[in-house]
Design a protein around this motif. Structure first.
Motif, PDB file in Angstrom:
ATOM      1  N   GLY A   1      -2.953   3.506  -2.851  1.00 42.74           N
ATOM      2  CA  GLY A   1      -3.066   2.545  -3.943  1.00 42.74           C
ATOM      3  C   GLY A   1      -2.339   1.263  -3.583  1.00 42.74           C
ATOM      4  N   GLN A   2      -2.806   0.152  -4.112  1.00 37.04           N
ATOM      5  CA  GLN A   2      -2.216  -1.132  -3.742  1.00 37.04           C
ATOM      6  C   GLN A   2      -1.673  -1.883  -4.954  1.00 37.04           C
ATOM      7  OE1 GLN A   2      -5.470  -2.943  -1.421  1.00 37.04           O
ATOM      8  NE2 GLN A   2      -4.221  -2.531   0.378  1.00 37.04           N
TER       9      GLN A   2
ATOM     10  N   THR B   1       0.858  -1.172   0.000  1.00 34.08           N
ATOM     11  CA  THR B   1       0.000   0.000   0.000  1.00 34.08           C
ATOM     12  C   THR B   1       0.899   1.228   0.000  1.00 34.08           C
ATOM     13  OG1 THR B   1      -1.698  -1.200   1.241  1.00 34.08           O
ATOM     14  CG2 THR B   1      -1.858   1.209   1.205  1.00 34.08           C
ATOM     15  N   ALA B   2       0.773   2.062  -1.020  1.00 32.67           N
ATOM     16  CA  ALA B   2       1.669   3.207  -1.188  1.00 32.67           C
ATOM     17  C   ALA B   2       1.481   4.226  -0.072  1.00 32.67           C
ATOM     18  CB  ALA B   2       1.430   3.859  -2.540  1.00 32.67           C
ATOM     19  N   PRO B   3       2.553   4.507   0.685  1.00 39.27           N
ATOM     20  CA  PRO B   3       2.472   5.542   1.706  1.00 39.27           C
ATOM     21  C   PRO B   3       2.616   6.940   1.115  1.00 39.27           C
ATOM     22  CG  PRO B   3       4.610   4.490   1.798  1.00 39.27           C
ATOM     23  CD  PRO B   3       3.809   3.769   0.749  1.00 39.27           C
ATOM     24  N   ASP B   4       3.150   7.030  -0.115  1.00 35.83           N
ATOM     25  CA  ASP B   4       3.328   8.299  -0.818  1.00 35.83           C
ATOM     26  C   ASP B   4       2.967   8.116  -2.287  1.00 35.83           C
ATOM     27  OD1 ASP B   4       4.436  10.057   1.240  1.00 35.83           O
ATOM     28  OD2 ASP B   4       6.161   8.727   1.194  1.00 35.83           O
ATOM     29  N   SER B   5       2.444   9.147  -2.903  1.00 36.12           N
ATOM     30  CA  SER B   5       2.165   9.119  -4.339  1.00 36.12           C
ATOM     31  C   SER B   5       3.456   9.255  -5.120  1.00 36.12           C
ATOM     32  CB  SER B   5       1.244  10.282  -4.727  1.00 36.12           C
ATOM     33  OG  SER B   5      -0.014  10.133  -4.146  1.00 36.12           O
TER      34      SER B   5
ATOM     35  N   ALA C   1       7.603  -3.913 -13.477  1.00 27.95           N
ATOM     36  CA  ALA C   1       6.535  -3.016 -13.914  1.00 27.95           C
ATOM     37  C   ALA C   1       6.764  -1.654 -13.274  1.00 27.95           C
ATOM     38  CB  ALA C   1       5.168  -3.563 -13.518  1.00 27.95           C
ATOM     39  N   PHE C   2       6.495  -0.615 -14.048  1.00 30.02           N
ATOM     40  CA  PHE C   2       6.538   0.754 -13.554  1.00 30.02           C
ATOM     41  C   PHE C   2       5.106   1.259 -13.514  1.00 30.02           C
ATOM     42  CE2 PHE C   2      10.658  -0.066 -15.299  1.00 30.02           C
ATOM     43  CZ  PHE C   2      11.531   0.604 -14.460  1.00 30.02           C
ATOM     44  N   ALA C   3       4.756   1.982 -12.449  1.00 31.51           N
ATOM     45  CA  ALA C   3       3.389   2.473 -12.330  1.00 31.51           C
ATOM     46  C   ALA C   3       3.338   3.722 -11.468  1.00 31.51           C
ATOM     47  CB  ALA C   3       2.490   1.409 -11.712  1.00 31.51           C
ATOM     48  N   THR C   4       2.428   4.616 -11.835  1.00 35.58           N
ATOM     49  CA  THR C   4       2.108   5.751 -10.974  1.00 35.58           C
ATOM     50  C   THR C   4       1.076   5.257  -9.974  1.00 35.58           C
ATOM     51  OG1 THR C   4       2.517   7.314 -12.770  1.00 35.58           O
ATOM     52  CG2 THR C   4       1.209   8.106 -10.908  1.00 35.58           C
TER      53      THR C   4
END
Length: 144
Positions: free
Chosen positions: A111-112, A53-57, A103-106
């Motif tokens: 987001g998970q 789970t992303a702690p930062d965007s 994989a690269f993703a924004t």
């Protein structure tokens, strides 16, 4: 202050690396849970669910290495919020085989991203052997 110092003040460190899958055989859509958390800077990876789970965007890079035993299929995908980012399938012949994918993703805050069996060939079989054949999932924030 130089540019590197200014930039480093605005970038949060987010990095995780986990290995040793809880289940050796994954059904289609079953999440791969990696029990041994080696590093978890930012505390984004949860070893009880297998989800990051992303702690930062920001823009993240995710990587998976997985190994399969002789005559078995390996079939995993990297998933972000339910959407497949990357798929991979391999079959070990007379010995074990290892594959990797990235994989690269924004990813927005909250987001998970996770790894799951993709269902190709039935069960996805993961394999580890002592200190030199490991299956793992990792990720790093590369740009905020």
């Amino acid at each position: 202050m130089d540019l590197i110092t200014l930039r480093s003040q605005n970038i949060t460190n987010v990095l995780f690396y986990a290995r040793t899958p809880k289940d050796a055989a994954l059904k289609s859509s079953q999440i791969a849970i990696f029990n041994t958390v080696v590093v978890n800077t930012g505390q984004g990876y949860a070893s009880d669910t297998g989800k990051f789970t992303a702690p930062d965007s920001g823009i993240y890079m995710f990587a998976v290495q997985y190994c399969t035993e002789a005559n078995q299929w390996g079939c995993l995908e990297i998933v972000k919020n339910g959407t497949t980012l990357q798929n991979s399938v391999n079959q070990a012949d007379s010995n074990y085989a290892c594959s990797s994918m990235q994989a690269f993703a924004t990813v927005a805050v909250g987001g998970q991203v996770w790894v799951r069996g993709n269902g190709f060939g039935g069960n996805c079989n993961l394999y580890e052997y002592k200190t030199y054949v490991w299956s793992s999932f990792s990720g790093v924030l590369i740009h905020t």
